[in-house]
Design an enzyme around this catalytic site. Structure first.
Site, mmCIF file in Angstrom:
data_model
loop_
_atom_site.group_PDB
_atom_site.id
_atom_site.type_symbol
_atom_site.label_atom_id
_atom_site.label_comp_id
_atom_site.label_asym_id
_atom_site.label_seq_id
_atom_site.Cartn_x
_atom_site.Cartn_y
_atom_site.Cartn_z
ATOM 1 N N ASP A 148 0.835 -1.196 0.000
ATOM 2 C CA ASP A 148 0.000 0.000 0.000
ATOM 3 C C ASP A 148 0.879 1.258 0.000
ATOM 4 O O ASP A 148 2.001 1.226 -0.523
ATOM 5 C CB ASP A 148 -0.917 -0.048 1.238
ATOM 6 C CG ASP A 148 -2.263 0.621 1.000
ATOM 7 O OD1 ASP A 148 -2.266 1.828 0.700
ATOM 8 O OD2 ASP A 148 -3.305 -0.049 1.103
ATOM 9 N N HIS A 221 -3.827 6.199 3.269
ATOM 10 C CA HIS A 221 -4.477 4.980 2.771
ATOM 11 C C HIS A 221 -3.896 3.709 3.404
ATOM 12 O O HIS A 221 -4.626 2.861 3.913
ATOM 13 C CB HIS A 221 -4.339 4.961 1.248
ATOM 14 C CG HIS A 221 -5.154 3.924 0.544
ATOM 15 N ND1 HIS A 221 -4.700 2.640 0.350
ATOM 16 C CD2 HIS A 221 -6.381 3.984 -0.021
ATOM 17 C CE1 HIS A 221 -5.622 1.959 -0.315
ATOM 18 N NE2 HIS A 221 -6.651 2.747 -0.554
ATOM 19 N N SER A 548 -11.097 -0.613 -1.197
ATOM 20 C CA SER A 548 -9.824 -0.585 -0.474
ATOM 21 C C SER A 548 -10.040 -0.855 1.010
ATOM 22 O O SER A 548 -9.154 -1.361 1.677
ATOM 23 C CB SER A 548 -9.185 0.806 -0.577
ATOM 24 O OG SER A 548 -8.411 0.914 -1.721
#
Ligand SMILES: *[C@@H]1O[C@H](CO)[C@@H](O)[C@H](O)[C@H]1NC(C)=O
Ligand SMILES: *[C@@H]1O[C@H](CO)[C@@H](O)[C@H](O)[C@H]1NC(C)=O
Ligand SMILES: *[C@@H]1O[C@H](CO)[C@@H](O)[C@H](O)[C@H]1NC(C)=O
Ligand SMILES: *[C@@H]1O[C@H](CO)[C@@H](O)[C@H](O)[C@H]1NC(C)=O
Ligand SMILES: *[C@@H]1O[C@H](CO)[C@@H](O)[C@H](O)[C@H]1NC(C)=O
Ligand SMILES: *[C@@H]1O[C@H](CO)[C@@H](O)[C@H](O)[C@H]1NC(C)=O
Ligand SMILES: *[C@@H]1O[C@H](CO)[C@@H](O)[C@H](O)[C@H]1NC(C)=O
Ligand SMILES: *[C@@H]1O[C@H](CO)[C@@H](O)[C@H](O)[C@H]1NC(C)=O
Length: 767
Positions: A148, A221, A548
């Protein structure tokens, strides 16, 4: 963060970047490639050295000698664990020479993939001290690798409190870099490494003003997904006072290893493969991939090939389905060896009320946490709010003279959702109504707006605009209710990508759905929740939506199942999750789909087998296991030639006779079939093999629900098991009766015993 908008924005940036890049590199005539090699062709000398690196280095050297001037070919990564090959910067001429080398299989040009941007454990039925969250089950060690944007290691979710020493089998390292030291790792975050050679070759050097050439997360994220999968318990977590409770990963005693492969413009395939390579060699049990690219055949998809290599070594791989729904066949990451995760709403909503001057009351959503003006404010929209672009509230379109003190209606599209609010605030507006159009339908994503704001679905938005247009004196009042629980759930998110899969039509994709809307999880302390630089707010936890966010739920749950059943293969774990899902919501109705606005329920092409049910998955009764050989036979059935099969399997695999293989025979826990609309009495017969992991002496009877236009025969109709581990096969004959009015029809096949129910959905596509 506005995951969807951010994703769209990233996609736009990405397209721009790629255009710029391809033209500038066209001049230089050089690109990055992931090159697949046949290791069995390695020269005897290099075999004696024991690594393929030397072989590749020699090869690159020789093509540099052969080429007359220009840019030199440059080796970026060597891959030995999940694929055989390397990545390199190559000119067209280099590539031509390379293709002549013995052992060359194929080369795919590097591309940038996108990111598919706490209450959830409770919603999933996970409670401290009970079932899968009992002490015994949490004691064993499971390591989750997250590929990620990196991680914020100081976050309380990654504290190592209560964890025993790092398991000795772990080979991973904590790789230092800017703003990241080896002491940033601990018993929770057991490894961290950044991969950016591929990214920098495409997009230029990582901008060190706004990002780090180290595992530290500059976007939020990766911190969010890592904590969802395996973050530790943090009591008193909330987002600006909303959604208070204990935040925790799905398996809060799991270890996390962060592999950073994503930067501002996306994630380069060569970096992703390098990250997966490292993770598998370090010894992760689970790989979590909340990212994806354009769907392509598996042999042309380096990430899918690398995932195959990981699965072969016993690593469970889960990946996000994508945020390109509700259009059909939008699903990405469709390889059958991955778990493809869709996103759905939980029972927690953040309601906002819009009360119009004419008495209409409209319901929407918001994450705005401050006070709302309680007096009616006048509305402004389009021409009454500013000039060109005012309808979308794009930068510099709103006129402070027209907007001051008003509630501005902003249409979705063009710019980011939270950015519209920022524009209204800058122009002096009192509030915003964020209006869905037909494209967004009734999907309501809660955003952390910087001013009082409410998002409305398409129908309510139309009503507001009609009212606003009907009088020069239109007013509205916004009221916010904070977090409200127990609304009907789950509901499929419209943005969640849909099947059928373009390149594996005999398999239903996505596989499963998990919470992916308004998910509270860890957030870096130096990034605002909206990711707007003008937003001065700072939070420890942020609420974000996207597949996600659903993907790491499945990664964490796979880690839980792995600790309960150490010997289960990745396919067995996936089967356990898929056959024990539920397909009814909290009110006992079929799971709804926001995209179809109440007119019909969601289908397996939205949620796969259904919504994950962790406790049930721990005891599935039967599993559909898949072995490497089964996948290779599947490739034969897809008519892959020996070169293409060689990408997945180094040795020589001899396909059975063509007449003996059909795609539908892969031992998958779901069925997808295609029939011609005009077909009458066309039949397909598939074989499946189930393994008893439940009660030694048990008897299962089949129950079939036939899709419209189809009849189904199952032989035998009863499976009698005598011991654990015993495998029994059955055959399903699917007969198309023809004359159907729909494009898709659905049914199911369930094996039922006194103690278990093992369900597989059946999806029929009428061509
Ligand atoms: C790097 O990031 C900073 C801060 O976002 C920005 O001001 C600057 O223009 C960026 N530099 C490049 C070369 O893109
Ligand atoms: C507003 O009303 C006018 C006439 O009353 C009409 O022409 C126009 O299309 C309306 N605009 C919208 C956005 O409904
Ligand atoms: C406009 O709205 C205000 C506040 O709702 C009200 O006091 C006023 O009478 C209205 N004027 C017209 C012309 O409708
Ligand atoms: C397999 O197909 C690919 C793509 O069409 C081709 O390049 C390759 O030469 C083929 N290999 C064999 C052994 O036929
Ligand atoms: C694979 O098959 C080819 C041709 O049939 C043969 O030359 C080669 O030695 C085989 N390789 C392995 C690893 O068996
Ligand atoms: C389909 O098969 C059934 C049973 O075998 C038969 O009765 C029927 O006539 C067939 N229909 C067609 C259109 O061939
Ligand atoms: C079936 O698909 C066709 C072509 O994609 C489309 O035009 C039609 O509306 C669909 N029918 C139904 C019932 O959804
Ligand atoms: C299986 O179900 C039967 C009947 O419902 C019950 O009596 C029995 O205790 C169950 N066995 C197990 C091992 O759960």
């Amino acid at each position: 963060m506005a995951a969807e908008a951010a994703m769209i924005l990233r996609t736009i940036l990405l397209v721009l970047a790629l255009n710029v890049v391809s033209s500038s590199y066209a001049a230089m005539d050089s690109n990055t490639y992931v090159v697949h090699m046949d290791e069995s062709k390695m020269k005897a000398f290099d075999v004696s050295v024991g690594t393929s690196r030397r072989w590749y280095e020699a090869m690159i050297q020789s093509i540099n000698v052969d080429s007359d001037g220009g840019e030199e070919a440059e080796l970026l990564y060597v891959y030995e664990n999940v694929i055989s090959g390397f990545s390199a910067r190559l000119s067209k001429q280099h590539l031509e020479s390379l293709a002549k080398e013995d052992g060359f299989v194929s080369a795919t040009m590097d591309e940038l993939y996108n990111l598919h941007t706490t209450h959830s454990p409770h919603f999933l039925g996970l409670e401290e001290g009970v079932g899968l969250w009992d002490a015994e089950n949490l004691a064993s060690d499971v390591i989750i690798g997250v590929v990620d944007t990196g991680i914020w290691p100081e976050h309380p979710s990654f504290r190592s409190k209560g964890l025993p020493p790092v398991p000795s089998r772990w080979r991973g390292k904590c790789k230092a870099g800017p703003k990241f030291t080896t002491s940033n790792c601990n018993r929770k975050l057991v490894g961290a490494k950044a991969f950016f050679k591929g990214y920098e070759a495409i997009a230029g050097r990582v901008n060190e003003t706004s990002d780090y050439r180290s595992p530290r997360d500059s976007q939020g994220h990766g911190t969010h997904t890592s904590s969802t999968a395996g973050g530790n318990l943090v009591k008193g977590a909330s987002f600006l006072g909303l959604a208070k409770g204990t935040a925790s990963g799905m398996r809060y005693t799991a270890r996390i290893a962060a592999y950073k492969a994503c930067y501002q413009l996306g994630c380069a395939t060569s970096d992703i493969v390098a990250a997966m390579e490292q993770a598998v060699s370090d010894g992760v049990d689970v790989l979590s991939l909340s990212l994806g690219g354009v769907s392509k055949p598996y042999y042309a998809d380096s990430m899918a090939i690398a995932a195959f290599g990981a699965v072969k070594k016993g690593v469970f791989v889960s990946a996000s389905a994508g945020n390109s729904g509700p259009s059909g066949s939008s699903v990405s990451n469709t390889a059958p060896w991955m778990a493809t995760v869709a996103a759905s709403y939980m029972d927690r909503v953040f309601p906002a009320r819009v009360e119009l001057g004419d008495g209409q009351i409209l319901l929407g959503t918001t994450l705005y946490s401050g006070k709302a003006p309680t007096t009616p404010s006048h509305l402004a929209y389009g021409d009454t709010a500013g000039g060109r672009g005012a309808r979308f509230c794009v930068a510099n379109s709103l006129s402070p003279r027209l907007v001051k003190g008003r509630i501005v209606i902003c249409d979705r599209g063009i710019n980011n959702r939270v950015e519209k609010g920022e524009q209204v605030r800058m122009a002096g507006g009192a509030g915003m109504i964020l209006a869905n159009g037909e494209n967004q339908g009734e999907e309501l994503l809660a955003d952390a707006h910087v001013l009082p704001a409410a998002s409305l679905g398409a129908a309510a938005s139309k009503a507001v605009k009609m009212y606003s247009n009907s009088t020069t004196n239109a007013t509205a009042v916004l009221t916010f209710e904070g977090a409200v629980y127990n609304s009907p759930a789950p509901v499929m998110a419209a943005f969640s990508s849909r099947g059928p899969s373009l390149f594996g039509p005999d398999i239903i994709k996505p596989d499963i759905t998990a919470p992916g809307v308004n998910i509270l999880a860890a957030w870096p302390p130096n990034i605002s929740p909206t990711e707007l630089t003008s937003d001065r707010r700072r939070v420890r936890f942020n609420i974000v939506s996207g597949t996600s966010m659903s993907c790491p739920h499945i990664s964490g749950l796979a880690a839980l199942l792995k600790s309960r059943h150490r010997k289960w293969s990745p396919a067995a774990i996936k089967s356990a999750m898929m056959t024990t899902t539920y397909i009814l919501d909290s009110q006992g109705s079929p799971i709804a789909d926001v995209a179809s606005a109440g007119s019909s329920s969601a289908t397996p092409f939205a949620f796969g087998s259904g919504h994950v049910s962790p406790q049930m998955a721990a005891d599935p009764g039967l599993i559909y296991d898949v072995f490497t050989k089964d996948y290779l036979t599947y490739f034969c059935s897809l008519s892959y030639n020996s070169t293409q099969i060689g990408l997945f399997f180094g040795g020589n695999f001899t396909c059975p006779d063509a007449s003996d293989v059909q795609t539908g025979d892969l031992n998958y826990p779901s069925f997808a079939v295609q029939f011609s609309r005009s077909a009458k009495n066309t039949t397909s017969t598939y074989t499946r093999r189930v393994t008893n992991v439940g009660i030694a002496v048990s008897s299962y009877a089949v129950k079939v629900s036939e899709p419209q236009g189809i009849s189904i025969i199952v032989r035998p109709r009863v499976l009698n098991f005598r011991k654990i581990g015993q495998k029994l096969s059955y055959k399903v004959t699917i007969i198309a009766k023809g004359i159907v009015s729909t494009n898709f029809s659905f049914g199911s096949l369930v094996w039922i015993s006194d103690n278990h129910s093992v369900r597989s959905p059946i999806g029929v596509t009428w061509l």
